[in-house]
Design a protein around this motif. Structure first.
Motif, mmCIF file in Angstrom:
data_model
loop_
_atom_site.group_PDB
_atom_site.id
_atom_site.type_symbol
_atom_site.label_atom_id
_atom_site.label_comp_id
_atom_site.label_asym_id
_atom_site.label_seq_id
_atom_site.Cartn_x
_atom_site.Cartn_y
_atom_site.Cartn_z
ATOM 1 N N LEU A 1 0.843 -1.186 0.000
ATOM 2 C CA LEU A 1 0.000 0.000 0.000
ATOM 3 C C LEU A 1 0.880 1.238 0.000
ATOM 4 O O LEU A 1 1.962 1.245 0.570
ATOM 5 C CB LEU A 1 -0.880 0.024 1.245
ATOM 6 N N TRP A 2 0.386 2.288 -0.625
ATOM 7 C CA TRP A 2 1.090 3.572 -0.606
ATOM 8 C C TRP A 2 0.708 4.305 0.667
ATOM 9 O O TRP A 2 -0.457 4.389 1.024
ATOM 10 C CB TRP A 2 0.688 4.423 -1.813
ATOM 11 N N ASP A 3 1.713 4.879 1.340
ATOM 12 C CA ASP A 3 1.398 5.693 2.513
ATOM 13 C C ASP A 3 1.283 7.157 2.092
ATOM 14 O O ASP A 3 1.421 7.491 0.931
ATOM 15 C CB ASP A 3 2.433 5.499 3.631
ATOM 16 N N GLY A 4 1.013 8.025 3.018
ATOM 17 C CA GLY A 4 0.813 9.443 2.726
ATOM 18 C C GLY A 4 2.052 10.166 2.242
ATOM 19 O O GLY A 4 1.962 11.271 1.712
ATOM 20 N N GLN A 5 3.236 9.560 2.401
ATOM 21 C CA GLN A 5 4.474 10.198 1.970
ATOM 22 C C GLN A 5 5.026 9.614 0.667
ATOM 23 O O GLN A 5 6.171 9.849 0.313
ATOM 24 C CB GLN A 5 5.535 10.083 3.072
ATOM 25 N N GLY A 6 4.220 8.833 -0.038
ATOM 26 C CA GLY A 6 4.640 8.278 -1.323
ATOM 27 C C GLY A 6 5.521 7.046 -1.233
ATOM 28 O O GLY A 6 6.202 6.703 -2.187
ATOM 29 N N HIS A 7 5.500 6.373 -0.082
ATOM 30 C CA HIS A 7 6.278 5.153 0.088
ATOM 31 C C HIS A 7 5.369 3.932 0.038
ATOM 32 O O HIS A 7 4.215 3.995 0.432
ATOM 33 C CB HIS A 7 7.015 5.153 1.435
ATOM 34 N N VAL A 8 5.904 2.825 -0.421
ATOM 35 C CA VAL A 8 5.164 1.575 -0.426
ATOM 36 C C VAL A 8 5.398 0.868 0.903
ATOM 37 O O VAL A 8 6.530 0.768 1.360
ATOM 38 C CB VAL A 8 5.621 0.657 -1.591
ATOM 39 N N ARG A 9 4.306 0.408 1.516
ATOM 40 C CA ARG A 9 4.397 -0.360 2.764
ATOM 41 C C ARG A 9 3.718 -1.697 2.553
ATOM 42 O O ARG A 9 2.658 -1.783 1.942
ATOM 43 C CB ARG A 9 3.708 0.388 3.899
ATOM 44 N N ARG A 10 4.317 -2.747 3.071
ATOM 45 C CA ARG A 10 3.748 -4.083 2.961
ATOM 46 C C ARG A 10 2.539 -4.203 3.892
ATOM 47 O O ARG A 10 2.549 -3.659 5.003
ATOM 48 C CB ARG A 10 4.796 -5.127 3.328
ATOM 49 N N VAL A 11 1.520 -4.920 3.439
ATOM 50 C CA VAL A 11 0.313 -5.111 4.241
ATOM 51 C C VAL A 11 0.643 -5.792 5.566
ATOM 52 O O VAL A 11 0.144 -5.380 6.616
ATOM 53 C CB VAL A 11 -0.744 -5.911 3.451
ATOM 54 N N ASP A 12 1.506 -6.804 5.532
ATOM 55 C CA ASP A 12 1.841 -7.489 6.788
ATOM 56 C C ASP A 12 2.536 -6.550 7.772
ATOM 57 O O ASP A 12 2.313 -6.630 8.978
ATOM 58 C CB ASP A 12 2.647 -8.757 6.554
ATOM 59 N N GLU A 13 3.333 -5.624 7.282
ATOM 60 C CA GLU A 13 3.994 -4.655 8.159
ATOM 61 C C GLU A 13 2.985 -3.694 8.782
ATOM 62 O O GLU A 13 3.089 -3.346 9.958
ATOM 63 C CB GLU A 13 5.056 -3.877 7.392
ATOM 64 N N ILE A 14 2.010 -3.273 7.998
ATOM 65 C CA ILE A 14 0.972 -2.364 8.494
ATOM 66 C C ILE A 14 0.146 -3.055 9.580
ATOM 67 O O ILE A 14 -0.119 -2.490 10.641
ATOM 68 C CB ILE A 14 0.070 -1.879 7.347
ATOM 69 N N LEU A 15 -0.245 -4.298 9.319
ATOM 70 C CA LEU A 15 -1.053 -5.034 10.294
ATOM 71 C C LEU A 15 -0.264 -5.311 11.574
ATOM 72 O O LEU A 15 -0.788 -5.167 12.679
ATOM 73 C CB LEU A 15 -1.558 -6.333 9.683
ATOM 74 N N THR A 16 1.003 -5.692 11.438
ATOM 75 C CA THR A 16 1.837 -5.951 12.607
ATOM 76 C C THR A 16 2.000 -4.675 13.433
ATOM 77 O O THR A 16 1.909 -4.712 14.665
ATOM 78 C CB THR A 16 3.206 -6.512 12.184
ATOM 79 N N ALA A 17 2.217 -3.544 12.765
ATOM 80 C CA ALA A 17 2.351 -2.265 13.471
ATOM 81 C C ALA A 17 1.063 -1.898 14.208
ATOM 82 O O ALA A 17 1.100 -1.217 15.228
ATOM 83 C CB ALA A 17 2.742 -1.161 12.500
ATOM 84 N N ALA A 18 -0.080 -2.374 13.700
ATOM 85 C CA ALA A 18 -1.364 -2.111 14.344
ATOM 86 C C ALA A 18 -1.652 -3.103 15.471
ATOM 87 O O ALA A 18 -2.695 -3.044 16.096
ATOM 88 C CB ALA A 18 -2.485 -2.152 13.306
ATOM 89 N N GLY A 19 -0.712 -4.038 15.718
ATOM 90 C CA GLY A 19 -0.873 -4.972 16.819
ATOM 91 C C GLY A 19 -1.454 -6.317 16.449
ATOM 92 O O GLY A 19 -1.784 -7.117 17.318
ATOM 93 N N VAL A 20 -1.588 -6.605 15.155
ATOM 94 C CA VAL A 20 -2.137 -7.892 14.723
ATOM 95 C C VAL A 20 -1.039 -8.952 14.769
ATOM 96 O O VAL A 20 0.057 -8.747 14.248
ATOM 97 C CB VAL A 20 -2.717 -7.790 13.289
ATOM 98 N N ASP A 21 -1.333 -10.088 15.400
ATOM 99 C CA ASP A 21 -0.390 -11.198 15.480
ATOM 100 C C ASP A 21 -0.488 -12.024 14.202
ATOM 101 O O ASP A 21 -1.471 -12.717 13.978
ATOM 102 C CB ASP A 21 -0.714 -12.066 16.692
ATOM 103 N N LEU A 22 0.535 -11.969 13.365
ATOM 104 C CA LEU A 22 0.548 -12.718 12.107
ATOM 105 C C LEU A 22 1.393 -13.980 12.206
ATOM 106 O O LEU A 22 1.784 -14.540 11.179
ATOM 107 C CB LEU A 22 1.065 -11.825 10.976
ATOM 108 N N THR A 23 1.628 -14.459 13.410
ATOM 109 C CA THR A 23 2.402 -15.680 13.585
ATOM 110 C C THR A 23 1.770 -16.812 12.779
ATOM 111 O O THR A 23 0.582 -17.084 12.901
ATOM 112 C CB THR A 23 2.460 -16.077 15.072
ATOM 113 N N GLY A 24 2.568 -17.443 11.944
ATOM 114 C CA GLY A 24 2.092 -18.548 11.121
ATOM 115 C C GLY A 24 1.503 -18.143 9.785
ATOM 116 O O GLY A 24 1.215 -18.983 8.947
ATOM 117 N N TRP A 25 1.305 -16.855 9.554
ATOM 118 C CA TRP A 25 0.699 -16.365 8.313
ATOM 119 C C TRP A 25 1.737 -15.895 7.312
ATOM 120 O O TRP A 25 2.722 -15.253 7.663
ATOM 121 C CB TRP A 25 -0.220 -15.177 8.600
#
Length: 86
Positions: free
Chosen positions: A1-25
């Motif tokens: 996904l594009w962030d507000g500053q024109g950078h690409v961010r991975r969906v898994d990184e965004i979810l992890t930063a929001a506190g989602v446990d992606l262990t095993g995914w």
């Protein structure tokens, strides 16, 4: 996904930063997105505690930019199992 500053961010990184446990995914692809960009669907893989690999569809809800109070609402669903609800 594009962030507000024109950078690409991975969906898994965004979810992890929001506190989602992606262990095993492993989120392999995004196949659809809502018009406002806050809901994503895709395909991936999940490895359970017995090391069994499952191909899984997933749905993620990401808060709209600037709505920091909704970070607790980010979540990930996978084919009948709910994991990582923040």
């Amino acid at each position: 996904l594009w962030d507000g500053q024109g950078h690409v961010r991975r969906v898994d990184e965004i979810l992890t930063a929001a506190g989602v446990d992606l262990t095993g995914w492993y989120l392999s692809e995004v196949t659809g997105m809502s018009a406002d960009g806050t809901r994503l669907v895709g395909n991936g893989f999940f490895v359970d505690d017995a090391n069994v690999l499952y191909a899984q569809g997933w749905v993620a809800e990401i808060p709209a930019p600037g709505v920091a109070g909704l970070l607790g609402e980010a979540g990930l669903l996978g084919a009948g199992r709910r994991r990582g609800r923040a």
